[in-house]
Design a protein around this motif. Structure first.
Motif, short mmCIF file in Angstrom:
data_model
loop_
_atom_site.label_atom_id
_atom_site.label_comp_id
_atom_site.label_asym_id
_atom_site.label_seq_id
_atom_site.Cartn_x
_atom_site.Cartn_y
_atom_site.Cartn_z
N ALA A 76 0.84 -1.21 0.00
CA ALA A 76 0.00 0.00 0.00
C ALA A 76 0.87 1.26 0.00
O ALA A 76 0.58 2.23 -0.70
CB ALA A 76 -0.93 0.00 1.21
N ALA A 77 1.95 1.23 0.78
CA ALA A 77 2.87 2.38 0.84
C ALA A 77 3.54 2.60 -0.51
O ALA A 77 3.67 3.74 -0.98
CB ALA A 77 3.92 2.16 1.92
N ALA A 78 3.96 1.51 -1.17
CA ALA A 78 4.61 1.62 -2.48
C ALA A 78 3.66 2.22 -3.51
O ALA A 78 4.06 3.05 -4.35
CB ALA A 78 5.10 0.26 -2.94
N ALA A 79 2.39 1.83 -3.43
CA ALA A 79 1.37 2.36 -4.35
C ALA A 79 1.18 3.87 -4.13
O ALA A 79 1.10 4.64 -5.09
CB ALA A 79 0.05 1.63 -4.15
N LYS A 80 1.15 4.30 -2.85
CA LYS A 80 0.97 5.72 -2.54
C LYS A 80 2.17 6.54 -3.03
O LYS A 80 2.00 7.63 -3.58
CB LYS A 80 0.82 5.90 -1.02
N PRO A 133 10.27 -1.55 -8.76
CA PRO A 133 9.85 -0.90 -10.01
C PRO A 133 10.12 0.61 -10.03
O PRO A 133 10.52 1.16 -11.06
CB PRO A 133 8.33 -1.18 -10.06
N LEU A 134 9.95 1.28 -8.87
CA LEU A 134 10.18 2.73 -8.81
C LEU A 134 11.68 3.04 -8.83
O LEU A 134 12.11 4.04 -9.41
CB LEU A 134 9.54 3.31 -7.54
N LEU A 135 12.48 2.18 -8.22
CA LEU A 135 13.94 2.36 -8.26
C LEU A 135 14.47 2.15 -9.68
O LEU A 135 15.33 2.89 -10.14
CB LEU A 135 14.61 1.38 -7.29
N LYS A 136 13.94 1.14 -10.34
CA LYS A 136 14.32 0.87 -11.75
C LYS A 136 14.01 2.08 -12.62
O LYS A 136 14.80 2.48 -13.47
CB LYS A 136 13.53 -0.33 -12.29
N LYS A 137 12.84 2.65 -12.38
CA LYS A 137 12.40 3.81 -13.18
C LYS A 137 13.35 4.99 -12.99
O LYS A 137 13.70 5.68 -13.93
CB LYS A 137 10.98 4.20 -12.76
N ALA A 138 13.80 5.18 -11.73
CA ALA A 138 14.75 6.27 -11.45
C ALA A 138 16.07 6.02 -12.15
O ALA A 138 16.67 6.93 -12.73
CB ALA A 138 14.97 6.39 -9.94
N ALA A 139 16.54 4.77 -12.12
CA ALA A 139 17.81 4.43 -12.76
C ALA A 139 17.74 4.63 -14.27
O ALA A 139 18.67 5.16 -14.89
CB ALA A 139 18.18 2.98 -12.44
N GLN A 140 16.61 4.24 -14.85
CA GLN A 140 16.42 4.37 -16.31
C GLN A 140 16.36 5.84 -16.73
O GLN A 140 16.81 6.21 -17.81
CB GLN A 140 15.14 3.66 -16.74
N GLY A 141 15.82 6.67 -15.84
CA GLY A 141 15.67 8.09 -16.18
C GLY A 141 16.88 8.93 -15.84
O GLY A 141 16.89 10.15 -16.04
N SER A 142 17.93 8.29 -15.32
CA SER A 142 19.12 9.03 -14.91
C SER A 142 20.20 8.96 -15.98
O SER A 142 20.49 7.89 -16.50
CB SER A 142 19.66 8.45 -13.60
N PRO A 143 20.80 10.10 -16.32
CA PRO A 143 21.84 10.09 -17.36
C PRO A 143 23.14 9.46 -16.86
O PRO A 143 23.38 9.40 -15.66
CB PRO A 143 22.04 11.58 -17.65
N GLY A 144 23.95 9.03 -17.75
CA GLY A 144 25.28 8.52 -17.39
C GLY A 144 25.29 7.05 -17.03
O GLY A 144 24.24 6.46 -16.74
N SER A 145 26.48 6.48 -17.05
CA SER A 145 26.63 5.07 -16.72
C SER A 145 27.13 4.92 -15.28
O SER A 145 27.38 5.91 -14.60
CB SER A 145 27.62 4.40 -17.67
#
Length: 259
Positions: A76-80, A133-145
């Protein structure tokens, strides 16, 4: 030292001690995160009063109910958090919530071991899964390797008490269930670092020092490290670590703690 540039952060056990210290430090940054999610069991309760006061002054601070031993509460917290973030991801997850039972080896029970493991080890496992899933999204949206805490990271607040190579504090406090749960948390951190590397997520365990918190002082001794100093030190460490540090246990001054 690089600058810690965090777009969003979630801290568990944020109503007191180190968790509250993290929230206060993030709010005071020259460039504070766009979103700071502070979780605790009872956001409207008396023990969360200081957090409520901060949230009334800072619109970027959101208090969310989260019971680390309850899978439904975690989901529930992750959804919020996902709703607040919209299309963006979660940059930094700090698994800070923890507990200790001040008992000697001969007094440890099944109930104590189970409760301590559930909070200190299983909780961070389930929270890491729920927020992946939210951490993955942040990593994908971050520039650089490469990996960094400004890209996407899981930080597990551990302890030198979980070091098998060190017998730190044994004479003062055996706290066997706590030591075992933190040793297991260290292994969980290593497993997360191996599994989540391909997603661009750094995973690290931190020993905050023996800190002047309710948990730190529960053994009857006065700990030597102040919350403010510990948190400031840990944030400095987080600003400077990279891919080579993923999976390690470091202390609040950046030194490697032996397994």
């Amino acid at each position: 030292m690089g600058e810690l540039c965090v777009r969003s952060v979630l801290v568990t056990g944020a109503n007191r001690g180190l968790g509250l210290g993290f929230v206060q430090h993030f709010l005071r940054m020259p460039k504070p995160p766009q979103w700071i999610f502070a979780t605790c069991r009872d956001p409207k309760g008396q023990r969360a009063q200081e957090l409520q006061n901060l949230a009334s002054k800072h619109p970027n601070l959101v208090i969310i109910a989260l019971e680390v031993a309850n899978p439904a509460s975690i989901k529930a917290a992750a959804a919020k958090v996902g709703e607040h973030l919209g299309g963006s991801g979660l940059t930094l997850l700090i698994n800070n919530a923890g507990m200790v039972k001040s008992k000697n080896l001969e007094d440890e029970t099944l109930e104590d071991m189970t409760e301590t493991y559930t909070t200190n080890t299983t909780g961070p496992l389930l929270i890491g899964q729920a927020f992946l899933p939210l951490l993955k999204k942040a990593a994908q949206g971050s520039p650089g390797s490469g990996l960094s805490c400004s890209k996407a990271a899981i930080v597990n607040i551990s302890s030198i008490g979980g070091s098998i190579a060190s017998s730190f504090g044994w004479e003062q406090m055996q706290v066997v269930s706590y030591r075992c749960s933190k040793a297991a948390l260290n292994m969980l951190t290593k497993c997360q670092s191996l599994a989540y590397k391909e997603h661009g997520i750094l995973c690290i365990a931190l020993h905050p020092g023996w800190v002047q918190t309710e948990l730190g002082g529960s053994t009857g001794y006065t700990p030597p490290v102040r919350v403010d100093d510990s948190v400031q030190g840990m944030l400095k460490v987080l600003s400077s670590i990279s891919e080579k540090d993923s999976g390690l246990l470091l202390d609040w001054e950046g030194k490697v703690v032996p397994w």
